[in-house]
Design an enzyme around this catalytic site. Structure first.
Site, PDB file in Angstrom:
ATOM      1  N   SER A   1    -111.556  82.538 -29.706  1.00  0.00           N
ATOM      2  CA  SER A   1    -111.726  81.922 -28.223  1.00  0.00           C
ATOM      3  C   SER A   1    -112.963  82.195 -27.737  1.00  0.00           C
ATOM      4  O   SER A   1    -113.931  81.667 -28.152  1.00  0.00           O
ATOM      5  CB  SER A   1    -110.516  82.650 -27.567  1.00  0.00           C
ATOM      6  OG  SER A   1    -110.248  82.274 -26.417  1.00  0.00           O
TER       7      SER A   1
ATOM      8  N   ASP B   1    -125.434  76.836 -31.904  1.00  0.00           N
ATOM      9  CA  ASP B   1    -125.869  75.457 -31.588  1.00  0.00           C
ATOM     10  C   ASP B   1    -127.104  75.137 -30.643  1.00  0.00           C
ATOM     11  O   ASP B   1    -127.823  74.158 -30.976  1.00  0.00           O
ATOM     12  CB  ASP B   1    -124.539  74.951 -30.557  1.00  0.00           C
ATOM     13  CG  ASP B   1    -123.287  74.375 -31.647  1.00  0.00           C
ATOM     14  OD1 ASP B   1    -123.382  75.003 -32.762  1.00  0.00           O
ATOM     15  OD2 ASP B   1    -122.566  73.618 -31.222  1.00  0.00           O
TER      16      ASP B   1
ATOM     17  N   LYS C   1    -110.210  79.081 -32.598  1.00  0.00           N
ATOM     18  CA  LYS C   1    -109.233  78.712 -31.561  1.00  0.00           C
ATOM     19  C   LYS C   1    -109.991  78.028 -30.383  1.00  0.00           C
ATOM     20  O   LYS C   1    -110.824  78.726 -29.686  1.00  0.00           O
ATOM     21  CB  LYS C   1    -108.626  80.144 -31.022  1.00  0.00           C
ATOM     22  CG  LYS C   1    -107.536  80.179 -30.026  1.00  0.00           C
ATOM     23  CD  LYS C   1    -108.107  79.803 -28.473  1.00  0.00           C
ATOM     24  CE  LYS C   1    -106.758  79.829 -27.691  1.00  0.00           C
ATOM     25  NZ  LYS C   1    -107.235  79.653 -26.310  1.00  0.00           N
TER      26      LYS C   1
END
Length: 523
Positions: free
Chosen positions: A298, A309, A323
């Site tokens: 999460s 990224d 999640k």
């Protein structure tokens, strides 16, 4: 295990209820009801009224409603959950980041409240309560010999900020009873366990969950490490099941440059909300490492995904849980609440990392078992990823969606026989209680020692290793410790250090033997 031992570490006045919070990414709760009426809802309300008024036997309709709510949520997704009124206080305290109490770590030892350690600078420490003290009475309420459940203990000890409670203490080291007045105060529930230097250049910060106070705790630790000369930072979110999305975003912002995308969410209507970094970051240059494992979920994955990224740092460890759903907490009038999934989140490259729950909740939460069986906990090549879910970072690195964050540097479970189970055992409450009970018999032995003297003394003996083996056997825990003796001795010594010298010394000792830390320091 013996029935009179409670091997769950307890912080006075706090029940974390992380089984519910685990894996949740939360927006802050909304308080206003917004439910509309419909024939289906009228039917449900009428059925409850019929049972309440006409059914042949008396029925607790509140319990029926709770069952109905849970049954409905079970049809949705694994993270849409109902929180009963009785559970709300503990959940709220965990995510709020503080509570009002006397500030001690304790456990029930032979039906008596035994103080493991007062919280540093907390009300009890200021009043003179010491490790090893027993609380016999809180005011006129007897606490020993009654097998009181934790919630009853909490209710007898909590109160308003600034209010006093007189505790009757038995101090074993002096063999006498004492009456000590403690003024209740706000006590922090730390979500950042520690911030320390691994070497002269590398700082380390451990985050156990993302609560309301997490960013403030993290930021204070970050600034402290920078002052100590850190030009590289390790952020450890292993076993961190999540919490508030906003706090993961704030922490990512400290590492990312102005206007870099951190995360975006999409709801059922297709609305997309993007969150970008600001110009305020306090560590926008310098190496960054994020430690993850199969229990990082999460908000932890939001943070790790933003770093990965944006090509900002190196992700080290094993694939995270996977999640990617966002919950919002909505309150009912009776004090209960529902955490309902309202959106999906995506990392900056556009990947969803939500694992499939198409086979049901039981299968979904057995992710660890499946990964163990397919070998991915030991080999990165065994990670099952769909080639259709490839994404590219700005610098051309391939990253994957569809089930967790895959690390850049893979660190497997040890291949040493039994080390995985041994590690979980050594990180459990069993070790803390064993050390506490051992110190009860030999606390004077360590009195006056500095930390270096302590390390030398404990490293040159197998006395505590042998005693721990016997302790486990006496409590019905079967574990062959001989094959993992160095690991056991490290964690035993570290727990002694924690109870005698404080949290930082514990981490100093265990991190030196941590495979992921070793992998970072090789980079």
């Amino acid at each position: 295990m013996k029935k009179d031992k409670n091997y769950l570490p307890v912080l006075i006045f706090m029940t974390l209820a992380l089984g519910i919070v685990l894996g949740s990414v939360l927006n802050f709760p909304i308080r206003d009801a917004f439910f509309s009426t419909s024939n289906h809802k009228d039917k449900l309300n009428k059925l409850i009224d019929f049972i309440d008024n006409e059914y042949v036997d008396a029925v607790n309709t509140d319990s029926i409603v709770d069952l109905t709510v849970n049954s409905i949520l079970d049809k949705l997704d694994p993270h849409s959950v109902y929180i009963a009124q009785s559970e709300m206080e503990g959940v709220a305290q965990s995510m709020k980041g503080d509570f009002v109490g006397i500030g001690v770590n304790f456990y029930m030892y032979n039906d008596t409240v035994a103080i493991i350690k007062p919280i540093a600078n907390g009300p009890s420490e200021k009043a003179g309560i010491q490790a090893g003290d027993r609380i016999l009475y809180a005011g006129n309420d007897q606490l020993f010999g009654r097998k009181l459940p934790n919630d009853s203990l909490f209710s007898k000890l909590k109160g308003e900020v600034g209010s006093e409670i007189e505790l009757t203490i038995y101090r074993k080291s002096e063999k006498k009873k004492l009456k000590i007045k403690v003024k209740r105060d706000v006590v922090a529930i730390k979500s950042v366990d520690i911030a320390l230097m691994l070497n002269k250049n590398t700082g380390y910060i451990k985050i156990n969950r993302f609560a309301e106070t997490t960013y403030d705790e993290f930021h204070a630790g970050l600034l402290q490490l920078k002052k100590q000369g850190a030009n590289a930072i390790v952020v450890d979110v292993r076993d961190n099941g999540g919490g508030y999305l906003e706090k993961a975003v704030e922490i990512a912002d400290d590492f990312l440059k102005d206007k870099q995308l951190i995360v975006f969410t999409k709801n059922r209507k297709g609305r997309t909300d993007k969150t970008f970094a600001t110009e305020k970051g306090d560590f926008e240059s310098g190496n960054v490492y994020v430690l993850i494992n199969e229990n990082s979920a999460s908000a932890s994955e939001i943070f790790a995904g933003a770093i990965q990224d944006n090509d900002r740092g190196t992700i080290v460890g094993r694939r995270s849980f996977g999640k990617g759903l966002v919950q919002r907490e909505m309150d009912f009038d009776d004090g209960s609440a529902v955490r309902l999934t309202v959106a999906r989140y995506y990392t900056p490259t556009g990947r969803s990392i939500q694992s499939s729950y198409a086979k049901g909740e039981d299968d979904y939460f057995k992710t660890f078992d499946k990964r163990f069986k397919n070998g991915e906990l030991y080999s990165k090549d065994s990670i099952q990823i769909a080639d259709t879910l490839k994404f590219k970072t700005p610098k051309g690195k391939i990253v994957y969606g569809g089930g967790g964050i895959v690390p850049d540097v893979f660190v497997p479970f040890s291949s040493t026989s039994g080390e995985e189970n041994g590690l979980y055992l050594m990180q459990s409450g069993v070790v803390g209680y064993f050390v506490f009970e051992t110190l009860e018999k030999s606390r004077k032995q360590f009195k006056g020692m500095n930390f270096n003297q302590f390390k030398m003394a404990i490293a040159t003996t197998d006395l505590y290793f042998n005693a721990f083996e016997k302790h486990l056997k006496d409590n019905g825990i079967i574990q062959n410790l001989k094959t993992i003796k160095p690991l056991v001795k490290t964690y035993l010594a570290a727990e002694f250090a924690r109870q005698l010298f404080g949290e930082e010394k514990y981490y100093e000792m265990v991190l030196k033997e941590d495979p992921m830390i070793k992998a970072v320091l090789k980079q």
